[in-house]
Write a protein that holds these residues in place. Structure first.
Motif, PDB file in Angstrom:
ATOM      1  N   GLY A 101      80.513-113.365  41.291  1.00 36.01           N
ATOM      2  CA  GLY A 101      81.388-113.452  40.131  1.00 36.01           C
ATOM      3  C   GLY A 101      81.454-112.194  39.300  1.00 36.01           C
ATOM      4  O   GLY A 101      81.937-112.204  38.168  1.00 36.01           O
TER       5      GLY A 101
ATOM      6  N   THR B 157      89.942-103.729  31.950  1.00 31.84           N
ATOM      7  CA  THR B 157      91.042-104.623  31.587  1.00 31.84           C
ATOM      8  C   THR B 157      91.319-105.611  32.716  1.00 31.84           C
ATOM      9  O   THR B 157      91.508-106.815  32.484  1.00 31.84           O
ATOM     10  N   GLU B 158      91.346-105.111  33.951  1.00 30.26           N
ATOM     11  CA  GLU B 158      91.599-106.001  35.082  1.00 30.26           C
ATOM     12  C   GLU B 158      90.451-106.986  35.282  1.00 30.26           C
ATOM     13  O   GLU B 158      90.668-108.156  35.623  1.00 30.26           O
TER      14      GLU B 158
ATOM     15  N   ALA C 158      88.523-108.188  32.896  1.00 33.38           N
ATOM     16  CA  ALA C 158      88.650-109.192  31.832  1.00 33.38           C
ATOM     17  C   ALA C 158      89.765-110.178  32.141  1.00 33.38           C
ATOM     18  O   ALA C 158      89.654-111.376  31.833  1.00 33.38           O
ATOM     19  N   SER C 159      90.829-109.718  32.781  1.00 32.70           N
ATOM     20  CA  SER C 159      91.958-110.609  33.063  1.00 32.70           C
ATOM     21  C   SER C 159      91.602-111.676  34.091  1.00 32.70           C
ATOM     22  O   SER C 159      92.248-112.722  34.156  1.00 32.70           O
ATOM     23  N   THR C 160      90.562-111.435  34.894  1.00 33.84           N
ATOM     24  CA  THR C 160      90.135-112.403  35.903  1.00 33.84           C
ATOM     25  C   THR C 160      88.920-113.202  35.446  1.00 33.84           C
ATOM     26  O   THR C 160      88.403-114.032  36.196  1.00 33.84           O
ATOM     27  N   ARG C 161      88.460-112.908  34.231  1.00 33.70           N
ATOM     28  CA  ARG C 161      87.275-113.572  33.663  1.00 33.70           C
ATOM     29  C   ARG C 161      86.028-113.351  34.494  1.00 33.70           C
ATOM     30  O   ARG C 161      85.129-114.190  34.530  1.00 33.70           O
ATOM     31  N   ARG C 162      85.976-112.238  35.163  1.00 29.84           N
ATOM     32  CA  ARG C 162      84.759-111.844  35.852  1.00 29.84           C
ATOM     33  C   ARG C 162      83.906-110.993  34.930  1.00 29.84           C
ATOM     34  O   ARG C 162      84.372-110.457  33.930  1.00 29.84           O
ATOM     35  N   GLY C 163      82.637-110.844  35.289  1.00 29.12           N
ATOM     36  CA  GLY C 163      81.798-109.876  34.622  1.00 29.12           C
ATOM     37  C   GLY C 163      81.934-108.524  35.303  1.00 29.12           C
ATOM     38  O   GLY C 163      82.497-108.408  36.388  1.00 29.12           O
TER      39      GLY C 163
ATOM     40  N   GLN D  57      73.874-111.134  31.499  1.00 27.94           N
ATOM     41  CA  GLN D  57      74.206-111.302  32.919  1.00 27.94           C
ATOM     42  C   GLN D  57      73.148-110.700  33.843  1.00 27.94           C
ATOM     43  O   GLN D  57      73.371-110.577  35.048  1.00 27.94           O
TER      44      GLN D  57
END
Length: 330
Positions: free
Chosen positions: A55, A79-80, A82-87, A315
């Motif tokens: 993840g 930014t990308e 964050a847009s996928t809600r990954r760490g 994390q």
């Protein structure tokens, strides 16, 4: 963020161009590892290379390309992510990029130093280099010889020998992330330097491949050594590579990454915290003999810039798992 599929050939061509623009970055060639994905700065002059695990989007080393475009490449990457809600995490961030990652809320954990030899300064004289001189001399005394080619010029018979050595040495080409390219002799790195060592009977017993970054740097990629190869053969190959680099106007030869050199240098005088860290590091011994690697690399007296893992502390367990899988998994 895209799914983890091999990058198309045109993307790899763009990354190769950026690797050629990179300056003083021995990890730059490893951005070309086929499994890596890439996010480019808006002007296309820098890129962050990464893989997905647990993840997380884990970047390997610093961005490649024009340093002036690094901030934009990192901004785009974050930014990308964050847009996928990954760490997000980074393995092997250098001193120059550290502040850029910290600006996005990541913290730095020092994990070691580059080991970089400069041909102009490499003279095997004095007490410091006694062990290295002795190791190299042993190979001469035992009849070891060394041959070198650019990878595109390696004879077909030698390629076959090298493939057999890879198999016999049980080298796992699927391992590695930030500091390994692998897949030797597949034609993908024609400008790389290949050295082979033969014993007194002419048997190929070891080989190194050095990748080119920025036309001025060589980075050790795949050291291969058969069990029972003469002692000192790796040191001999490195000395030959440095000599070759000096003759061909290369400024630096990167040997490897040395984990926690300060920790091992001070091991007899460690306090409670560093003593605990020392014992923790040795938990990696089944995967890699970290202290043995340190003792080997210190012979060259070439410790260079600090490298870091960049992460968010909350994390930490996930980052640790992801990094172990990326470096030592398949």
């Amino acid at each position: 963020m895209p799914t983890p599929e091999p990058a198309p050939a045109d993307i790899h061509a763009r990354v190769r161009e950026l690797v050629a623009l990179s300056v003083d970055d021995p990890l730059a060639p490893f951005a070309l590892r086929p499994e890596k994905l890439h996010v480019f700065s808006p002007d296309g002059r820098a890129a962050v290379s990464y893989r997905l695990r647990c993840g997380l989007a884990v970047a390997g080393g610093d961005p490649v390309g024009d340093v002036a475009s690094w901030p934009a490449a990192i901004d785009t990457f974050m930014t990308e992510v964050a847009s996928t809600r990954r760490g997000a995490a980074v393995l092997g961030a250098g001193e120059l990029a550290r502040d850029l990652w910290e600006g996005h809320g990541l913290s730095a954990v020092a994990i070691g130093r580059d080991v970089v030899v400069r041909p102009d300064d490499f003279e095997l004289v004095g007490r410091h280099f006694r062990n290295l001189r002795q190791a190299i001399k042993r190979t001469h005394n035992s009849g070891v010889t060394v041959e070198s080619w650019l990878e595109r010029d390696v004879p077909a018979t030698v390629r076959m020998e090298l493939r057999n050595v890879v198999i016999a040495a049980k080298r796992d080409e699927e391992r590695g992330f930030a500091m390994t390219l692998g897949r030797p002799f597949d034609g993908g790195q024609p400008e790389s330097l290949v050295l082979v060592a033969r014993d007194h009977e002419g048997r190929l017993v070891a080989s190194h491949r050095y990748l080119v970054a920025g036309h001025k740097d060589l980075s050790l990629d795949v050291p291969i050594r058969l069990p029972g190869a003469p002692n000192g053969v790796d040191e001999r190959l490195i000395a030959e590579a440095v000599a070759w680099a000096g003759k061909h106007d290369f400024d630096r030869v990167s040997l490897a990454f040395a984990p926690f050199p300060e920790l091992f240098a001070e091991r007899r005088h460690l306090g409670l915290a560093k003593g605990a860290a020392y014992r923790l590091v040795h938990l990696l011994d089944p995967l890699i003999k970290v202290e043995r690697l340190y003792r080997y690399l210190r012979k060259f007296h070439a410790f260079d810039q600090q490298r870091h893992v960049m992460l968010r502390w909350r994390q930490l367990p996930r980052v640790a798992t992801a990094l172990l899988l990326l470096e030592f998994g398949r």
